[in-house]
Design a protein around this motif. Structure first.
Motif, short mmCIF file in Angstrom:
data_model
loop_
_atom_site.label_atom_id
_atom_site.label_comp_id
_atom_site.label_asym_id
_atom_site.label_seq_id
_atom_site.Cartn_x
_atom_site.Cartn_y
_atom_site.Cartn_z
N LEU A 37 -67.23 11.81 -88.52
CA LEU A 37 -68.54 11.96 -87.88
C LEU A 37 -68.77 10.96 -86.74
O LEU A 37 -69.89 10.88 -86.22
CB LEU A 37 -69.65 11.83 -88.93
N ASP A 38 -67.76 10.21 -86.35
CA ASP A 38 -67.91 9.21 -85.28
C ASP A 38 -68.33 9.83 -83.95
O ASP A 38 -69.00 9.18 -83.16
CB ASP A 38 -66.63 8.40 -85.09
N SER A 39 -67.93 11.06 -83.70
CA SER A 39 -68.23 11.67 -82.41
C SER A 39 -69.61 12.34 -82.38
O SER A 39 -70.04 12.80 -81.33
CB SER A 39 -67.16 12.70 -82.06
N VAL A 40 -70.30 12.38 -83.51
CA VAL A 40 -71.61 13.04 -83.59
C VAL A 40 -72.69 12.10 -83.04
O VAL A 40 -72.76 10.93 -83.41
CB VAL A 40 -71.95 13.43 -85.04
N THR A 41 -73.51 12.63 -82.12
CA THR A 41 -74.64 11.85 -81.61
C THR A 41 -75.95 12.54 -81.98
O THR A 41 -76.01 13.77 -82.08
CB THR A 41 -74.58 11.71 -80.07
N VAL A 42 -76.98 11.72 -82.20
CA VAL A 42 -78.28 12.20 -82.66
C VAL A 42 -79.33 11.80 -81.64
O VAL A 42 -79.29 10.70 -81.10
CB VAL A 42 -78.62 11.58 -84.03
N GLU A 43 -80.30 12.71 -81.40
CA GLU A 43 -81.40 12.39 -80.49
C GLU A 43 -82.36 11.46 -81.24
O GLU A 43 -82.89 11.78 -82.30
CB GLU A 43 -82.11 13.68 -80.08
N TYR A 44 -82.56 10.26 -80.70
CA TYR A 44 -83.36 9.23 -81.35
C TYR A 44 -84.27 8.58 -80.32
O TYR A 44 -83.79 7.88 -79.43
CB TYR A 44 -82.43 8.20 -82.01
N TYR A 45 -85.55 8.86 -80.40
CA TYR A 45 -86.54 8.35 -79.44
C TYR A 45 -86.13 8.62 -77.99
O TYR A 45 -86.16 7.74 -77.14
CB TYR A 45 -86.81 6.86 -79.66
N GLY A 46 -85.71 9.84 -77.73
CA GLY A 46 -85.43 10.27 -76.37
C GLY A 46 -84.04 9.99 -75.84
O GLY A 46 -83.73 10.35 -74.71
N SER A 47 -83.17 9.36 -76.61
CA SER A 47 -81.81 9.12 -76.13
C SER A 47 -80.80 9.50 -77.21
O SER A 47 -81.13 9.54 -78.40
CB SER A 47 -81.62 7.65 -75.73
N GLN A 48 -79.59 9.81 -76.78
CA GLN A 48 -78.52 10.18 -77.71
C GLN A 48 -77.81 8.92 -78.21
O GLN A 48 -77.34 8.12 -77.41
CB GLN A 48 -77.50 11.09 -77.01
N VAL A 49 -77.78 8.73 -79.52
CA VAL A 49 -77.12 7.57 -80.10
C VAL A 49 -76.10 8.04 -81.14
O VAL A 49 -76.27 9.11 -81.75
CB VAL A 49 -78.12 6.59 -80.76
N PRO A 50 -75.03 7.28 -81.35
CA PRO A 50 -74.05 7.65 -82.37
C PRO A 50 -74.69 7.71 -83.76
O PRO A 50 -75.60 6.92 -84.06
CB PRO A 50 -73.01 6.54 -82.30
N LEU A 51 -74.21 8.61 -84.59
CA LEU A 51 -74.76 8.81 -85.93
C LEU A 51 -74.74 7.52 -86.74
O LEU A 51 -75.69 7.21 -87.45
CB LEU A 51 -73.98 9.92 -86.64
N ASN A 52 -73.65 6.75 -86.62
CA ASN A 52 -73.53 5.55 -87.44
C ASN A 52 -74.51 4.44 -87.06
O ASN A 52 -74.59 3.42 -87.72
CB ASN A 52 -72.10 5.02 -87.45
N GLN A 53 -75.31 4.64 -85.98
CA GLN A 53 -76.33 3.67 -85.60
C GLN A 53 -77.71 4.03 -86.15
O GLN A 53 -78.64 3.22 -86.06
CB GLN A 53 -76.40 3.53 -84.08
N VAL A 54 -77.86 5.24 -86.71
CA VAL A 54 -79.15 5.64 -87.26
C VAL A 54 -79.05 6.02 -88.74
O VAL A 54 -80.06 6.35 -89.36
CB VAL A 54 -79.76 6.82 -86.47
N ALA A 55 -77.85 5.96 -89.31
CA ALA A 55 -77.66 6.32 -90.71
C ALA A 55 -76.38 5.68 -91.24
O ALA A 55 -75.50 5.30 -90.47
CB ALA A 55 -77.57 7.84 -90.85
N SER A 56 -76.32 5.57 -92.56
CA SER A 56 -75.06 5.10 -93.16
C SER A 56 -74.28 6.33 -93.61
O SER A 56 -74.83 7.26 -94.21
CB SER A 56 -75.33 4.16 -94.33
N VAL A 57 -73.00 6.33 -93.30
CA VAL A 57 -72.11 7.44 -93.65
C VAL A 57 -71.14 6.93 -94.71
O VAL A 57 -70.41 5.97 -94.48
CB VAL A 57 -71.33 7.95 -92.42
N ASN A 58 -71.16 7.57 -95.89
CA ASN A 58 -70.31 7.14 -96.99
C ASN A 58 -69.51 8.31 -97.54
O ASN A 58 -69.93 9.46 -97.43
CB ASN A 58 -71.18 6.57 -98.13
N VAL A 59 -68.38 7.99 -98.14
CA VAL A 59 -67.56 9.01 -98.80
C VAL A 59 -68.04 9.08 -100.25
O VAL A 59 -67.95 8.11 -100.99
CB VAL A 59 -66.06 8.63 -98.74
#
Length: 185
Positions: A37-59
């Motif tokens: 999921l490293d390449s996934v970006t999320v819209e966060y307060y008007g800008s695109q940020v990597p998923l790992n900067q707005v959520a924790s990703v765990n196995v």
């Protein structure tokens, strides 16, 4: 002068290897791995940020990732971002946890991913060879300007060739590991 050319060539070859590693992480193997999921970006307060900067990703287990957003209002945005990414994943949310099951890979899909991995590896090899060509051209320019002798030129070109062989061998090794991962059921 020659040492600068060699150091520059080695750093550029290392960058090619790092890029290959990043490209290999985007090719999923059917097993859950957070770097998918490293390449996934999320819209966060008007800008695109990597998923790992707005959520924790765990196995969670061998076939499931869990994504826990740091803000509750991001759950639908993260779900949409994962669905619209070109990874072919279908997340489902339960409260504030998003679970991402990894679909089983068919034989045909595996072969397609191996083909993609081989293509990425070949691109990395070409990049390394281009670095070698550039370094050799710089060395020949020094010889032409009479700043180095022919013996120094040959030694420098041999060193550049050894670097090239080393990095191409590393690329081949990474490709072999990725192919092995892809073919495991």
């Amino acid at each position: 002068m020659i040492n600068d050319i060699q150091k520059d060539a080695e750093s550029r070859m290392k960058k090619s290897l790092d890029a290959l590693h990043a490209n290999f992480n985007k090719i999923r193997t059917g097993r859950a791995h957070s770097s998918i999921l490293d390449s996934v970006t999320v819209e966060y307060y008007g800008s695109q940020v990597p998923l790992n900067q707005v959520a924790s990703v765990n196995v969670e287990d061998a076939r499931t990732l869990s994504v826990v957003p740091w803000e509750q209002n991001l759950v639908p945005k993260i779900e949409k971002a994962i669905m619209t990414s070109d990874l072919g994943l279908n997340p489902s949310s339960a409260g504030n946890v998003i679970r991402v099951p990894m679909p089983m890979l068919t034989e045909e899909t595996r072969k397609g991913y191996i083909k993609q991995a081989r293509s990425e590896a070949e691109n990395a090899r070409v990049a390394v060879r281009n670095v070698r060509r550039d370094a050799n051209n710089d060395i020949k320019a020094l010889l032409k300007e009479k700043e180095i002798s022919e013996d120094e030129q040959h030694r420098a070109e041999d060193t550049i060739q050894k670097l090239t062989d080393k990095y191409i061998a590393e690329i081949d090794k990474q490709l072999e590991v990725k192919e092995h991962d892809l073919m495991q059921v």
